[in-house]
Each structure stands twice: as C-alpha cells, then as structure tokens.
Scaffold this motif. Structure first.
Motif, PDB file in Angstrom:
ATOM      1  N   GLN A  40      -2.442   3.410  -5.781  1.00 31.12           N
ATOM      2  CA  GLN A  40      -3.181   4.039  -4.687  1.00 31.12           C
ATOM      3  C   GLN A  40      -2.713   5.473  -4.556  1.00 31.12           C
ATOM      4  OE1 GLN A  40      -2.383   1.825  -1.076  1.00 31.12           O
ATOM      5  NE2 GLN A  40      -4.118   0.435  -1.418  1.00 31.12           N
TER       6      GLN A  40
ATOM      7  N   GLU B  62      -2.254   8.068  -1.219  1.00 34.37           N
ATOM      8  CA  GLU B  62      -2.302   8.168   0.233  1.00 34.37           C
ATOM      9  C   GLU B  62      -2.408   9.639   0.600  1.00 34.37           C
ATOM     10  OE1 GLU B  62      -1.984   5.270   1.674  1.00 34.37           O
ATOM     11  OE2 GLU B  62      -1.951   5.846   3.789  1.00 34.37           O
TER      12      GLU B  62
ATOM     13  N   GLN C 104       3.519   7.580   4.512  1.00 35.41           N
ATOM     14  CA  GLN C 104       3.172   8.322   5.744  1.00 35.41           C
ATOM     15  C   GLN C 104       4.331   8.277   6.731  1.00 35.41           C
ATOM     16  OE1 GLN C 104      -0.391   7.372   7.958  1.00 35.41           O
ATOM     17  NE2 GLN C 104      -1.483   6.669   6.136  1.00 35.41           N
TER      18      GLN C 104
ATOM     19  N   PHE D  52      -3.455   1.199  11.629  1.00 30.42           N
ATOM     20  CA  PHE D  52      -2.671   2.438  11.749  1.00 30.42           C
ATOM     21  C   PHE D  52      -3.523   3.668  12.008  1.00 30.42           C
ATOM     22  CE2 PHE D  52      -3.831   2.565   7.291  1.00 30.42           C
ATOM     23  CZ  PHE D  52      -3.671   1.247   6.883  1.00 30.42           C
ATOM     24  N   THR D  53      -4.850   3.496  12.111  1.00 34.04           N
ATOM     25  CA  THR D  53      -5.708   4.636  12.447  1.00 34.04           C
ATOM     26  C   THR D  53      -6.660   4.238  13.576  1.00 34.04           C
ATOM     27  OG1 THR D  53      -7.065   3.939  10.561  1.00 34.04           O
ATOM     28  CG2 THR D  53      -5.710   5.911  10.254  1.00 34.04           C
TER      29      THR D  53
ATOM     30  N   ALA E 150      -5.468  10.416   8.116  1.00 28.70           N
ATOM     31  CA  ALA E 150      -4.870   9.805   6.926  1.00 28.70           C
ATOM     32  C   ALA E 150      -5.966   9.143   6.114  1.00 28.70           C
ATOM     33  CB  ALA E 150      -3.820   8.779   7.337  1.00 28.70           C
ATOM     34  N   PHE E 151      -5.685   8.952   4.866  1.00 29.55           N
ATOM     35  CA  PHE E 151      -6.639   8.225   4.016  1.00 29.55           C
ATOM     36  C   PHE E 151      -5.881   7.560   2.874  1.00 29.55           C
ATOM     37  CE2 PHE E 151      -6.399  12.636   2.651  1.00 29.55           C
ATOM     38  CZ  PHE E 151      -6.181  12.545   1.294  1.00 29.55           C
ATOM     39  N   GLY E 152      -6.502   6.574   2.276  1.00 28.19           N
ATOM     40  CA  GLY E 152      -5.875   5.891   1.144  1.00 28.19           C
ATOM     41  C   GLY E 152      -6.956   5.336   0.242  1.00 28.19           C
TER      42      GLY E 152
ATOM     43  N   HIS F 282       0.859  -1.187   0.000  1.00 27.91           N
ATOM     44  CA  HIS F 282       0.000   0.000   0.000  1.00 27.91           C
ATOM     45  C   HIS F 282       0.897   1.239   0.000  1.00 27.91           C
ATOM     46  CE1 HIS F 282      -0.236  -0.551   4.728  1.00 27.91           C
ATOM     47  NE2 HIS F 282       0.976  -0.686   4.257  1.00 27.91           N
TER      48      HIS F 282
ATOM     49  N   PHE G 195      -8.552  -0.184  10.713  1.00 30.93           N
ATOM     50  CA  PHE G 195      -7.213  -0.269  10.142  1.00 30.93           C
ATOM     51  C   PHE G 195      -6.249  -0.194  11.317  1.00 30.93           C
ATOM     52  CE2 PHE G 195      -9.730   1.829   6.777  1.00 30.93           C
ATOM     53  CZ  PHE G 195      -9.545   0.924   5.754  1.00 30.93           C
TER      54      PHE G 195
ATOM     55  N   ARG H 138       0.369  -6.585  -4.833  1.00 32.11           N
ATOM     56  CA  ARG H 138      -0.157  -7.687  -4.030  1.00 32.11           C
ATOM     57  C   ARG H 138      -0.255  -8.922  -4.896  1.00 32.11           C
ATOM     58  NH1 ARG H 138      -4.919  -4.650  -0.539  1.00 32.11           N
ATOM     59  NH2 ARG H 138      -3.558  -2.903   0.028  1.00 32.11           N
TER      60      ARG H 138
ATOM     61  N   SER I 222       0.692   3.505   2.250  1.00 27.65           N
ATOM     62  CA  SER I 222       0.795   3.995   3.627  1.00 27.65           C
ATOM     63  C   SER I 222       2.230   4.147   4.163  1.00 27.65           C
ATOM     64  CB  SER I 222      -0.035   3.100   4.563  1.00 27.65           C
ATOM     65  OG  SER I 222      -1.394   3.099   4.146  1.00 27.65           O
TER      66      SER I 222
ATOM     67  N   GLY J  79     -10.434   4.366   2.439  1.00 30.31           N
ATOM     68  CA  GLY J  79     -10.288   4.097   3.862  1.00 30.31           C
ATOM     69  C   GLY J  79      -9.614   5.298   4.507  1.00 30.31           C
ATOM     70  N   CYS J  80      -9.958   5.545   5.756  1.00 30.16           N
ATOM     71  CA  CYS J  80      -9.398   6.740   6.404  1.00 30.16           C
ATOM     72  C   CYS J  80      -9.468   6.594   7.928  1.00 30.16           C
ATOM     73  CB  CYS J  80     -10.165   7.984   5.965  1.00 30.16           C
ATOM     74  SG  CYS J  80     -11.940   7.897   6.294  1.00 30.16           S
ATOM     75  N   GLY J  81      -8.934   7.569   8.609  1.00 29.47           N
ATOM     76  CA  GLY J  81      -9.008   7.546  10.062  1.00 29.47           C
ATOM     77  C   GLY J  81      -8.041   8.535  10.677  1.00 29.47           C
TER      78      GLY J  81
HETATM   79  N1  DAH Z   1      -3.536   1.268   3.355  1.00 34.63           N
HETATM   80  C1  DAH Z   1      -4.921   0.896   3.274  1.00 34.63           C
HETATM   81  C2  DAH Z   1      -5.107  -0.199   2.247  1.00 34.63           C
HETATM   82  O1  DAH Z   1      -4.242  -0.412   1.446  1.00 34.63           O
HETATM   83  C3  DAH Z   1      -5.776   2.070   2.870  1.00 34.63           C
HETATM   84  C4  DAH Z   1      -5.847   3.084   3.968  1.00 34.63           C
HETATM   85  C5  DAH Z   1      -6.813   3.011   4.922  1.00 34.63           C
HETATM   86  C6  DAH Z   1      -4.934   4.094   4.038  1.00 34.63           C
HETATM   87  C7  DAH Z   1      -6.907   3.938   5.941  1.00 34.63           C
HETATM   88  C8  DAH Z   1      -4.994   5.031   5.069  1.00 34.63           C
HETATM   89  C9  DAH Z   1      -5.998   4.936   6.017  1.00 34.63           C
HETATM   90  O2  DAH Z   1      -4.136   6.040   5.154  1.00 34.63           O
HETATM   91  O3  DAH Z   1      -6.073   5.868   6.987  1.00 34.63           O
HETATM   92  O4  DAH Z   1      -6.124  -0.833   2.232  1.00 34.63           O
END
Ligand code: DAH
Length: 344
Positions: free
Chosen positions: A210, A212, A175, A252-253, A312-314, A170, A250, A196, A172, A289-291
C-alpha cells in the motif's frame, strides 16, 4: 677403463638427446651422476689405478663430466623453451572475441509503480515516510480509532505476533508515527508491505503493498484532499482522467470517502464500456480510500484538532500495477519467475 668411459659418455649423450621432457631428462641425470649412476660408479674405480695412470684418467673423467653437464644444461633449456612455446600456443588469448556481458536486471513492475507514485507526490512537496512491518497494536489499531471489538482486528484477517504485536494490516500506522514526531506541518507518503491472513488466489495475497498519504496543517479541508488526489490521478493515469468521491466509512477519518477514477480501459465510451474487462461496465474504477483525519486521531498524537486538521489516503499498489501492465494474476508479482520479470 678409457673405453668404458667413452661408452658411458656415448650412452648418456644418446639418452639426453632422447629425453622427451624434463622428467625423463632428470631420470637420465640420476642414472648418470646419481649415487648409483654410471659416471659415479666409474669414478669410484679410480682408486684401483696406478699413480701414473691416475692423473690422465682423472682429467678424462672430468672432461666427460663437463661435456655431459653441458649437454644436460643445453637439453634442459631446450625442453623448457619448447614447453613455454607450447603453452603460449595453447593458452593464446583471442582479444578479438566479444566480452562476457553482465546480466542487467530490470525493475519489478511493483517497484516501478511505487517509484512513480512517490515521484508524483514528491513533486507536490511530500516527503517519504516509513514504519516497521511488525507493529504495535497501538499504532496499527488503537491510535487509528479502531476499537478492541472492531472486525478489522479479527484473527482471520490479522497476523498476530508474540508479545501482542501484529504484522501491520495497512500502512496507516505510519500516519500515527509521523504525527507523533511532533513536527508540523506534515506532507508525507509512506509506501510499504502490509499483511493480511488471506488465501492466495489471482487477486489476493497475504503480503501486498500500500501507499499511505498524510497532510496535516492549519486550515486543511476536503477541497485540498480532492485537489491533491485529482492532480495525482491525472499524473498517474494521464490528463483527462476524471475522479469521483463516494462517501464511505473508515474509523480514522471523518468524513471518509472512496475515490474512483474514470475507467482507463474503456474511457467510459458507451459502446466499449459494456464489455470492458477493467470496470465491468461501471465506467469507474475504485482507486483509494481517503478522508479528513479524525479529531480523535489527531488529539491522540498530541495535535490540537481545534488548530490543526488534515487529510489522509491509502491505496493498494498491486491492483494498479496489474491494471497498468495488463497482468491478470497477482501471484505473478510474487512468484519471481524470470520469464515473467524479464518482460519489464
Ligand atoms: N487503511 C485503509 C485500508 O487499508 C486505507 C485507507 C483509507 C487509508 C482511508 C487512509 C484513509 O489513510 O484515509 O483499507
């Protein structure tokens, strides 16, 4: 001997006149003035003449030589002129012909989507960040609070590289790299390839993209996250698009959410929704996805979670490009078939 000389002169003049090109003319010259040439042979017989005869005969031979020499030169010039004329006529350039066009490429649909999303976030003051495709276990997992036994690390999903490195699964880890630079506040987006170990089919590819997003500052809260992502969704999908946040998990969030947008296929119109291909009757489409960045993740990057917070979000980009351009098979994005790419 005088008769011989006049005969030789006559023959040579005929041959010169008949020479069709420079090579034929050269042959005649050799046959006349060469070592075994006719004039040369005759000159050699001069020695057998008497002292009285010699001067007159010598003068005649010289006159014949001069005349032939002049004929050769004139003929040579004539042939050269003719050759030039012919090549000028032959190689004539028609400057009225239309020029050859260079084939102009066009942006790949994925590139267009990446550019557009980056532009939206740059407009909100975000910078563009990057990270390597081959990542350390630490950046891709450990620092993101993904423990050793987490299913995301499963060899079925992750490409492991020699030396314990991985192809990032990912974006991420960017970050972590950004937060570890030690410069605050942060507002950045990081687009890029991720990997993947998926089988290729219409909706899966072992390489995909992706983007981020990360914001870290004092006093950042969930309201900032919702506001920024809603503005983003409106910019990308048009004003009037609705957003909804569903609780999720997730590592990390904390808290984590998934953001859906109202379906742009049916616009949540009760009738159209039923057989909408895009949302399949749901009225909502999952976008990202985020958090709020987990305190452990902040602390691991040397940021005091008592002072700073962040969101953060992705999101995956293929699906957005596919929906936007009505592409029904992800493989089309990677086949590089010109017939497909030329449409954009
Ligand atoms: N890294 C996650 C994925 O590959 C996506 C993601 C979700 C990124 C939440 C983020 C986050 O920064 O806060 O599925």
């Amino acid at each position: 001997m005088k008769d011989d000389l006049l005969k030789i002169k006559g023959q040579a003049l005929d041959s010169i006149a008949q020479a069709a090109d420079l090579r034929a003319l050269e042959d005649v010259r050799v046959a006349t003035f060469g070592k075994k040439g006719t004039v040369t042979a005759l000159s050699r017989t001069m020695g057998s003449l008497s002292a009285e005869e010699r001067p007159a005969m010598g003068q005649m031979v010289n006159e014949v030589k001069d005349a032939l020499e002049a004929a050769f030169t004139a003929k040579k010039q004539g042939l050269a002129d003719a050759a030039l004329e012919a090549s000028l006529a032959d190689e004539k350039i028609d400057i009225t012909l239309p020029g050859r066009n260079f084939a102009l490429g066009s942006k790949h649909p994925l590139t267009t989507v990446i550019d557009e999303i980056c532009r939206i976030f740059m407009g909100m003051g975000y910078e563009i960040a990057t990270g390597p495709d081959v990542e350390t276990d630490y950046h891709n997992f450990e620092a993101l609070n993904i423990p050793k036994n987490h299913p995301a690390r499963d060899e079925q999903d992750t490409f492991y590289v020699e030396g314990g490195h991985v192809l990032r699964t990912h974006t991420s880890p960017v970050q972590i790299r950004k937060m570890s630079e030690g410069r605050l506040p942060i507002a950045a987006v990081a687009p890029g390839k991720v990997f993947r170990s998926d089988e290729v089919d219409a909706t899966h590819s072992p390489v995909f993209h992706q983007i981020e997003g990360l914001v870290v500052d004092k006093g950042i809260h969930m309201g900032h996250l919702k506001g920024a992502l809603t503005v983003f969704a409106e910019a990308l999908f048009g004003e009037g698009v609705k957003t909804r946040f569903r609780p999720h998990h997730f590592p990390f969030t904390e808290p984590s959410a998934e953001m859906d947008i109202s379906c742009f296929g049916c616009g949540q119109d009760a009738e159209k929704m039923q057989d909408c291909r895009i949302c399949k009757g749901e009225g909502w489409v999952e976008l990202l996805g985020c958090g709020m960045v987990h305190p452990k993740v902040l602390a691991g990057c040397g940021i005091d979670p008592e002072v700073y917070s962040g969101f953060a979000f992705g999101m995956g980009l293929e699906r957005i490009a596919m929906q936007r351009y009505n592409i029904d098979d992800m493989r089309l994005l990677f086949d590089n078939d010109m017939r497909f790419l030329k449409q954009f």
